[in-house]
Design a protein around this motif. Structure first.
Motif, PDB file in Angstrom:
ATOM      1  N   GLU A 194       0.850  -1.207   0.000  1.00 51.81           N
ATOM      2  CA  GLU A 194       0.000   0.000   0.000  1.00 51.81           C
ATOM      3  C   GLU A 194       0.879   1.247   0.000  1.00 51.81           C
ATOM      4  N   LEU A 195       1.993   1.162   0.756  1.00 47.74           N
ATOM      5  CA  LEU A 195       2.867   2.330   0.921  1.00 47.74           C
ATOM      6  C   LEU A 195       3.814   2.525  -0.260  1.00 47.74           C
ATOM      7  N   TYR A 196       3.940   1.536  -1.139  1.00 52.64           N
ATOM      8  CA  TYR A 196       4.644   1.750  -2.405  1.00 52.64           C
ATOM      9  C   TYR A 196       3.764   2.536  -3.376  1.00 52.64           C
ATOM     10  N   ASN A 197       2.447   2.458  -3.145  1.00 52.68           N
ATOM     11  CA  ASN A 197       1.489   3.114  -4.048  1.00 52.68           C
ATOM     12  C   ASN A 197       1.000   4.467  -3.546  1.00 52.68           C
ATOM     13  N   PHE A 198       0.868   4.604  -2.232  1.00 55.05           N
ATOM     14  CA  PHE A 198       0.274   5.811  -1.647  1.00 55.05           C
ATOM     15  C   PHE A 198       1.072   6.246  -0.423  1.00 55.05           C
ATOM     16  N   THR A 199       0.992   7.532  -0.104  1.00 51.22           N
ATOM     17  CA  THR A 199       1.559   7.992   1.161  1.00 51.22           C
ATOM     18  C   THR A 199       0.609   7.634   2.291  1.00 51.22           C
ATOM     19  N   GLN A 200       1.122   7.650   3.517  1.00 51.26           N
ATOM     20  CA  GLN A 200       0.255   7.359   4.657  1.00 51.26           C
ATOM     21  C   GLN A 200      -0.833   8.429   4.793  1.00 51.26           C
ATOM     22  N   LYS A 201      -0.515   9.654   4.431  1.00 54.18           N
ATOM     23  CA  LYS A 201      -1.525  10.713   4.467  1.00 54.18           C
ATOM     24  C   LYS A 201      -2.637  10.424   3.468  1.00 54.18           C
ATOM     25  N   GLU A 202      -2.262   9.979   2.289  1.00 54.01           N
ATOM     26  CA  GLU A 202      -3.272   9.628   1.283  1.00 54.01           C
ATOM     27  C   GLU A 202      -4.123   8.449   1.752  1.00 54.01           C
ATOM     28  N   LEU A 203      -3.496   7.471   2.382  1.00 56.37           N
ATOM     29  CA  LEU A 203      -4.248   6.312   2.859  1.00 56.37           C
ATOM     30  C   LEU A 203      -5.249   6.689   3.943  1.00 56.37           C
ATOM     31  N   MET A 204      -4.899   7.680   4.759  1.00 58.71           N
ATOM     32  CA  MET A 204      -5.819   8.125   5.813  1.00 58.71           C
ATOM     33  C   MET A 204      -7.113   8.680   5.227  1.00 58.71           C
ATOM     34  N   ASN A 205      -7.048   9.157   3.983  1.00 62.66           N
ATOM     35  CA  ASN A 205      -8.225   9.731   3.320  1.00 62.66           C
ATOM     36  C   ASN A 205      -8.797   8.803   2.255  1.00 62.66           C
ATOM     37  N   SER A 206      -8.462   7.510   2.362  1.00 69.21           N
ATOM     38  CA  SER A 206      -8.906   6.548   1.353  1.00 69.21           C
ATOM     39  C   SER A 206      -9.805   5.486   1.968  1.00 69.21           C
ATOM     40  N   VAL A 207     -10.300   4.584   1.117  1.00 71.63           N
ATOM     41  CA  VAL A 207     -11.145   3.480   1.587  1.00 71.63           C
ATOM     42  C   VAL A 207     -10.343   2.479   2.410  1.00 71.63           C
ATOM     43  N   LEU A 208      -9.021   2.592   2.378  1.00 70.28           N
ATOM     44  CA  LEU A 208      -8.183   1.662   3.126  1.00 70.28           C
ATOM     45  C   LEU A 208      -7.961   2.094   4.567  1.00 70.28           C
ATOM     46  N   PHE A 209      -8.583   3.199   4.978  1.00 66.79           N
ATOM     47  CA  PHE A 209      -8.556   3.567   6.389  1.00 66.79           C
ATOM     48  C   PHE A 209      -9.933   3.324   6.973  1.00 66.79           C
ATOM     49  N   SER A 210     -10.009   2.364   7.889  1.00 61.31           N
ATOM     50  CA  SER A 210     -11.292   1.965   8.470  1.00 61.31           C
ATOM     51  C   SER A 210     -11.534   2.583   9.835  1.00 61.31           C
TER      52      SER A 210
END
Length: 376
Positions: A154-170
């Motif tokens: 996931e982190l090769y594709n997105f930053t952690q900040k981006e993940l926080m605002n994505s469907v991958l943050f539950s």
């Protein structure tokens, strides 16, 4: 000595193959040297058994889907970075869809996605968003909450900040409890079963800005421990020092504090706990190159609250593995779905009044562990 061996031999058939090997490889020498510790071994064997060796005729109270390392990409099959294992990128999507169909038939209450749901190669193909949309669409058909933890891919594709605002943050789901601004969280499957979801890359060189406190802390740790120019390489490192590579990470001191306090609360409330994170924390359940940097600190916290912790579930090491630690906690590393040659690669777990049973399909193993606090 003979009594110790006899006790071990009598109990070993109750374990699955992974657990037997782990127990013998990591514990028997110590127990032979200290026969009084046989009680600890017997407790481990009693609490955790092969799911296939038990016949639970109760109706399950709750059902939970489990999958790890799907690593989908719309690419031809390729070998991994060490050229030792073939990855079936398109087949991984088929396996995910088969899992969803199975979970829907089972009427699961939720799904635990243990990280690396898309592959890092998507980034170079400018396909990160489309690959994520594809797996997200597949998961929608299960129609229950899917709780995600993040892996290195996931982190090769997105930053952690981006993940926080994505469907991958539950953690922002209404049923979840999440410290403000943090990426780790908890939720209840049942009033007597709580799941803690860790971010094993909170301190890492992945998905974080260079120069940030977390990135700098991880880089210093790796530079001190790993002499290789390529920090993804464990060449020259031995034992558990092989974990000091760039594709791993660990928890911050604040997350460790949260883990300790949340487990203390669970003990006080007599609540059973499952912990999930992408990276394993016990060398008996994964290759030493696939461990959290501070795995011993995390294990110590779990051990201090062993009265409530049932298991720690992870992915990351595609070969998979399992063990039971000295506190009777089951550690399972599920094999990578992306590398499965089987027609299925997922699990469904069942909560019963007195046990938690993981039933694997295809390349996934099965286990059963007793509840610390039976449901009445």
């Amino acid at each position: 000595m003979k009594l110790v061996w006899a006790a071990l031999i009598l109990e070993l058939p109750r374990l699955c193959v992974h657990q037997r090997l782990s127990l013998l490889n990591h514990n028997v020498r110590a127990y032979l040297q200290s026969p009084l510790q046989i009680n600890i071994v017997l407790d481990m064997l009693t609490n955790c058994t092969s799911e296939s060796s038990t016949q639970n005729h109760q109706e399950p109270i709750c059902k939970v889907g489990i999958i790890a390392d799907v690593q989908y990409a719309n690419l031809e099959d390729r070998f991994n970075f060490t050229k030792t294992r073939l990855r079936f990128y398109r087949k991984a999507l088929t396996l995910l869809k088969r899992a969803v169909t199975d979970w829907s038939t089972e009427n699961v209450d939720c799904v635990l996605q243990l990280g690396d749901i898309i592959d890092g190669f998507n980034k170079a193909e400018n396909a990160s968003d489309s690959a994520l949309a594809t797996v997200t669409e597949a998961l929608k058909h299960v129609a229950v909450p899917v709780y995600h933890t993040w892996g290195n891919h996931e982190l090769y594709n997105f930053t952690q900040k981006e993940l926080m605002n994505s469907v991958l943050f539950s953690g922002n789901l209404p049923q979840c409890t999440c410290p403000e601004g943090k990426s780790y969280y908890s939720f209840h499957v049942h009033r007597k079963l709580k799941v803690l979801v860790l971010n094993c890359y909170e301190i890492s060189m992945l998905g974080l800005p260079e120069g940030s406190e977390e990135y700098t802390q991880a880089e210093k740790m790796l530079r001190d421990k790993n002499p290789n120019e390529d920090l993804n390489s464990p060449v020259g490192l031995t034992g558990t020092d092989r974990r000091f590579v760039k594709f791993n990470g660990t928890l911050s001191s604040l997350q460790l504090q949260w883990l300790n306090e949340t487990l203390q609360e669970a003990r006080e409330n007599e609540t059973n706990v499952i912990i999930i994170g992408h990276i394993s924390i016990h060398e008996g359940s994964a290759d030493s190159a696939c461990l959290c940097y501070d795995h011993e600190d995390i294990l110590k916290i779990l051990s201090n609250h062993g009265e409530c912790v049932l298991c720690y579930l992870a992915g990351h090491d595609h070969e998979g593995g399992s063990c039971v630690d000295s506190s009777g906690i089951l550690h399972v590393t599920f094999p990578g779905t992306v590398e499965s040659s089987e027609p299925d690669a997922h699990a469904t777990a069942y909560l019963y009044k007195d046990s938690f049973a993981i039933h694997g399909k295809g390349s996934y193993p099965s286990f059963e562990t007793k509840l610390r606090y039976p449901i009445t």
